[in-house]
Design an enzyme around this catalytic site. Structure first.
Site, PDB file in Angstrom:
ATOM      1  N   ASP A  30      25.109  51.262  57.819  1.00  0.00           N
ATOM      2  CA  ASP A  30      25.996  51.839  56.814  1.00  0.00           C
ATOM      3  C   ASP A  30      26.076  53.333  57.062  1.00  0.00           C
ATOM      4  O   ASP A  30      25.101  53.939  57.503  1.00  0.00           O
ATOM      5  CB  ASP A  30      25.476  51.552  55.399  1.00  0.00           C
ATOM      6  CG  ASP A  30      26.595  51.586  54.383  1.00  0.00           C
ATOM      7  OD1 ASP A  30      26.955  50.515  53.862  1.00  0.00           O
ATOM      8  OD2 ASP A  30      27.134  52.677  54.117  1.00  0.00           O
ATOM      9  N   LYS A  35      21.991  55.587  50.920  1.00  0.00           N
ATOM     10  CA  LYS A  35      21.886  54.148  50.689  1.00  0.00           C
ATOM     11  C   LYS A  35      20.941  53.510  51.728  1.00  0.00           C
ATOM     12  O   LYS A  35      20.089  52.694  51.392  1.00  0.00           O
ATOM     13  CB  LYS A  35      23.296  53.563  50.848  1.00  0.00           C
ATOM     14  CG  LYS A  35      23.570  52.353  50.000  1.00  0.00           C
ATOM     15  CD  LYS A  35      25.071  52.091  50.018  1.00  0.00           C
ATOM     16  CE  LYS A  35      25.365  50.637  49.996  1.00  0.00           C
ATOM     17  NZ  LYS A  35      26.782  50.330  50.188  1.00  0.00           N
ATOM     18  N   THR A 121      37.267  40.070  53.651  1.00  0.00           N
ATOM     19  CA  THR A 121      38.492  39.327  53.344  1.00  0.00           C
ATOM     20  C   THR A 121      39.672  40.097  53.915  1.00  0.00           C
ATOM     21  O   THR A 121      39.922  41.235  53.522  1.00  0.00           O
ATOM     22  CB  THR A 121      38.638  39.174  51.818  1.00  0.00           C
ATOM     23  OG1 THR A 121      37.497  38.463  51.353  1.00  0.00           O
ATOM     24  CG2 THR A 121      39.894  38.422  51.453  1.00  0.00           C
ATOM     25  N   ASN A 208      40.759  31.833  46.734  1.00  0.00           N
ATOM     26  CA  ASN A 208      40.646  32.780  45.620  1.00  0.00           C
ATOM     27  C   ASN A 208      41.877  32.750  44.727  1.00  0.00           C
ATOM     28  O   ASN A 208      41.772  32.786  43.500  1.00  0.00           O
ATOM     29  CB  ASN A 208      40.405  34.198  46.149  1.00  0.00           C
ATOM     30  CG  ASN A 208      38.919  34.475  46.340  1.00  0.00           C
ATOM     31  OD1 ASN A 208      38.082  33.595  46.105  1.00  0.00           O
ATOM     32  ND2 ASN A 208      38.588  35.666  46.764  1.00  0.00           N
ATOM     33  N   GLY A 253      39.226  33.046  28.564  1.00  0.00           N
ATOM     34  CA  GLY A 253      38.537  34.289  28.217  1.00  0.00           C
ATOM     35  C   GLY A 253      39.476  35.472  28.239  1.00  0.00           C
ATOM     36  O   GLY A 253      40.633  35.374  27.812  1.00  0.00           O
ATOM     37  N   GLY A 257      38.318  39.491  36.477  1.00  0.00           N
ATOM     38  CA  GLY A 257      38.177  40.857  36.978  1.00  0.00           C
ATOM     39  C   GLY A 257      37.397  40.803  38.278  1.00  0.00           C
ATOM     40  O   GLY A 257      37.397  39.781  38.965  1.00  0.00           O
ATOM     41  N   CYS A 260      37.253  40.752  43.762  1.00  0.00           N
ATOM     42  CA  CYS A 260      37.961  39.807  44.634  1.00  0.00           C
ATOM     43  C   CYS A 260      39.284  39.295  44.078  1.00  0.00           C
ATOM     44  O   CYS A 260      40.335  39.519  44.677  1.00  0.00           O
ATOM     45  CB  CYS A 260      37.056  38.625  44.959  1.00  0.00           C
ATOM     46  SG  CYS A 260      35.683  39.096  45.997  1.00  0.00           S
ATOM     47  N   LYS A 321      31.466  40.508  34.712  1.00  0.00           N
ATOM     48  CA  LYS A 321      30.868  39.215  34.389  1.00  0.00           C
ATOM     49  C   LYS A 321      29.356  39.408  34.331  1.00  0.00           C
ATOM     50  O   LYS A 321      28.853  40.458  34.760  1.00  0.00           O
ATOM     51  CB  LYS A 321      31.272  38.149  35.399  1.00  0.00           C
ATOM     52  CG  LYS A 321      30.747  38.407  36.797  1.00  0.00           C
ATOM     53  CD  LYS A 321      31.030  37.217  37.658  1.00  0.00           C
ATOM     54  CE  LYS A 321      30.172  37.253  38.896  1.00  0.00           C
ATOM     55  NZ  LYS A 321      30.274  36.070  39.706  1.00  0.00           N
TER      56      LYS A 321
HETATM   57  C1  UDX Z   1      34.927  35.240  43.353  1.00  0.00           C
HETATM   58  C2  UDX Z   1      34.875  33.849  43.991  1.00  0.00           C
HETATM   59  O1  UDX Z   1      34.287  32.915  43.080  1.00  0.00           O
HETATM   60  C3  UDX Z   1      34.113  33.881  45.289  1.00  0.00           C
HETATM   61  O2  UDX Z   1      34.168  32.607  45.910  1.00  0.00           O
HETATM   62  C4  UDX Z   1      34.754  34.929  46.205  1.00  0.00           C
HETATM   63  O3  UDX Z   1      34.058  35.030  47.402  1.00  0.00           O
HETATM   64  C5  UDX Z   1      34.786  36.275  45.512  1.00  0.00           C
HETATM   65  O4  UDX Z   1      35.464  36.176  44.264  1.00  0.00           O
HETATM   66  P1  UDX Z   1      33.297  36.764  41.882  1.00  0.00           P
HETATM   67  O5  UDX Z   1      34.452  37.700  41.759  1.00  0.00           O
HETATM   68  O6  UDX Z   1      31.970  37.301  42.229  1.00  0.00           O
HETATM   69  O7  UDX Z   1      33.613  35.632  42.982  1.00  0.00           O
HETATM   70  O8  UDX Z   1      33.119  36.019  40.484  1.00  0.00           O
HETATM   71  P2  UDX Z   1      33.520  34.640  39.793  1.00  0.00           P
HETATM   72  O9  UDX Z   1      32.315  34.074  39.165  1.00  0.00           O
HETATM   73  O10 UDX Z   1      34.297  33.766  40.671  1.00  0.00           O
HETATM   74  O11 UDX Z   1      34.443  35.180  38.610  1.00  0.00           O
HETATM   75  C6  UDX Z   1      35.647  35.898  38.856  1.00  0.00           C
HETATM   76  C7  UDX Z   1      36.307  36.270  37.557  1.00  0.00           C
HETATM   77  O12 UDX Z   1      36.887  35.128  36.942  1.00  0.00           O
HETATM   78  C8  UDX Z   1      35.379  36.875  36.498  1.00  0.00           C
HETATM   79  O13 UDX Z   1      36.045  37.946  35.869  1.00  0.00           O
HETATM   80  C9  UDX Z   1      35.129  35.746  35.528  1.00  0.00           C
HETATM   81  O14 UDX Z   1      34.842  36.209  34.230  1.00  0.00           O
HETATM   82  C10 UDX Z   1      36.484  35.046  35.588  1.00  0.00           C
HETATM   83  N1  UDX Z   1      36.405  33.622  35.224  1.00  0.00           N
HETATM   84  C11 UDX Z   1      35.754  32.733  36.024  1.00  0.00           C
HETATM   85  C12 UDX Z   1      37.053  33.174  34.065  1.00  0.00           C
HETATM   86  O15 UDX Z   1      37.655  33.955  33.328  1.00  0.00           O
HETATM   87  N2  UDX Z   1      37.004  31.842  33.769  1.00  0.00           N
HETATM   88  C13 UDX Z   1      36.358  30.936  34.546  1.00  0.00           C
HETATM   89  O16 UDX Z   1      36.390  29.742  34.202  1.00  0.00           O
HETATM   90  C14 UDX Z   1      35.709  31.384  35.703  1.00  0.00           C
END
Ligand code: UDX
Length: 440
Positions: A30, A35, A121, A208, A253, A257, A260, A321
């Site tokens: 890095d 870091k 990605t 995604n 919800g 956010g 990704c 989250k």
């Molecule tokens: C996501 C993908 O799941 C993962 O495979 C990819 O590599 C990166 O993006 P991440 O962003 O870490 O992972 O979190 P994830 O648990 O998937 O939640 C993404 C967002 O969706 C969060 O804001 C979560 O609150 C929201 N979410 C998820 C909902 O609002 N409802 C759901 O049922 C599931």
């Protein structure tokens, strides 16, 4: 095998640590000296359950090291992972400057035949760009091949997801380098999908965006449920039991956010526009997501009699989250900004996030406990579904706010139970349980 990983963000650091855990020799690179120094001391720069312990273990077994120097990393490695960021640019497209720089660094410094693995990605066709840069700028007379290996881990569950993932995708236009990466991951014993590079790149975006569509779909169904006196939790259970649909990612919800979904849906939509392909299902998911927190705030305003000026709010949860300290595209930030712009007072609490940038000193009150946060507020907004909030004693908590008015933005608390304790609760898409809320 000897592996180098460029970039120690969520994806790079977890990849490096897990590869060392399954027996490979890994060096992570890095440019951020602070870091790197921190990681050398066994400290993880990100909050991710289980990561730090694994990091410490593998440093002490001498399978994991860190450096800021490309030369030092590449002269020992036969596999180099690119796990740098691909931030969103103005147009919505993914910005590839860090990817291109990584390709140049590799071309400058590799001394052995190397398989370069693109884990970031990236838009379809980026692996070709990486390969071209390396071929053009390669210094040593060695063979470098490029393989796509997208990452599917979720923040907060990164270690678990890496060991228990549904699949590992390996995209390679030539068989041998693909075989090498398959062998690298053999100890994980997970299903492998072998395909060409462009399909692998597309799998990541398509996965995604599909999950984002699923979330936006249930959020819009929730909004309709609320009007029609239906319960979105029951609807999600009912449709989720259909194997063709599945219950996952049907939790209504405040919208998705994180680092990704927002970025990747925009990048995929951009890719479609650029290629004159109609992908308006993804455009609609993006729009629905941007509206979801606004609908929530409007509900809060309506319940408080149409004006929140000088009212005080407790915001429970800041991270996008639970089990992460990541604030990127967190609904909490948008909600806080809106409430402040309407003249409200805002108190915030998060079990992990202790600092918020982007707000003036004194603009909001950052509390150290849920009790402090809820003390003397006119309404409590649960924004992130941390266990601490779910498991708390809501009977006891009722003594802190001015009035027991709670908006559960994640449908995570038992409304029936809370109502028994005297709370007035508003969830998302749970209209039939709506209490008549007294406005102060
Ligand atoms: C996501 C993908 O799941 C993962 O495979 C990819 O590599 C990166 O993006 P991440 O962003 O870490 O992972 O979190 P994830 O648990 O998937 O939640 C993404 C967002 O969706 C969060 O804001 C979560 O609150 C929201 N979410 C998820 C909902 O609002 N409802 C759901 O049922 C599931």
């Amino acid at each position: 095998m000897n592996v180098a990983v460029i970039g120690t963000g969520y994806v790079g650091l977890v990849t490096g640590v897990v590869l060392s855990e399954i027996g490979h020799n890994v060096i992570c690179i890095d440019i951020d000296e602070k870091k790197v120094e921190m990681m050398k001391q066994g400290k993880s720069p990100i909050y991710e359950p289980g990561l730090e312990e694994m990091l410490v273990r593998n440093i002490s077994k001498k399978r994991l090291s860190f450096t800021t120097k490309h030369k030092e990393a590449f002269e020992k490695s036969e596999i180099v992972f690119i796990a740098v960021g691909t931030p969103q640019s103005e147009s919505g497209a993914a910005d590839l400057k860090f990817i291109k720089q990584a390709a140049k660094d590799i071309a400058q410094h590799v001394v052995y035949d190397t398989v370069v693995v693109v884990k970031s990605t990236v838009p379809v066709g980026t692996n070709d760009i990486v390969e071209n840069i390396i071929q053009e700028e390669l210094k040593a007379p060695v063979r470098v091949e490029v393989v796509s290996n997208p990452e599917f881990l979720r923040e907060g569950h990164a270690i678990h997801d890496t060991f228990h993932g549904d699949r590992i995708v390996i995209g390679s236009d030539v068989k041998k380098p693909g075989d090498k990466i398959e062998a690298l991951f053999t100890p994980l014993n997970l299903p492998i999908v072998r395909t060409n590079r462009r399909s692998a790149e597309m799998i990541k975006y398509a996965a995604n965006a599909f999950l984002a569509v699923k979330i936006s779909y249930i959020n819009q169904i929730a909004n309709l449920c609320e009007k029609l006196d239906a319960d979105v939790n029951a609807v999600a259970e009912g449709i989720g039991m259909d194997n063709r649909i599945g219950r996952a990612f049907l939790s209504a919800g405040l919208g998705y956010g994180g680092s990704c979904f927002p970025k990747d849906t925009e990048a995929l939509a951009f890719l479609a526009r650029e290629n004159n392909i109609n992908l308006n299902i993804v455009d609609a998911a993006i729009k629905a997501n941007s509206e979801q927190h606004e609908i929530f705030i409007q509900k809060v305003i309506d319940k408080l009699g149409g004006n929140v000026e000088a009212k005080t709010f407790a915001i429970l949860g800041l991270a996008f989250k639970p089990n992460t300290d990541d604030l990127r595209e967190a609904p909490a930030l948008k909600i806080i900004e809106k409430l402040l712009s309407l003249g409200a007072n805002v108190k915030v609490y998060d079990p992990i996030v202790q600092h918020l940038d982007g707000f003036q000193p004194g603009e909001l009150e950052h509390c150290q406990s849920i009790e402090e946060c809820m003390d003397n507020v006119d309404a409590t907004l649960l924004v992130t579904e941390w266990d601490e909030f779910i498991e708390n004693d809501w009977k006891e908590l009722k003594k802190y706010p001015n009035q027991p008015l709670l908006f559960d933005g994640r449908n995570i608390l038992s409304i029936d139970k809370l109502v028994k304790f005297g709370w007035q609760v508003e969830g998302i898409g749970q209209a039939q349980k709506r209490q008549s809320v007294k406005v102060i």
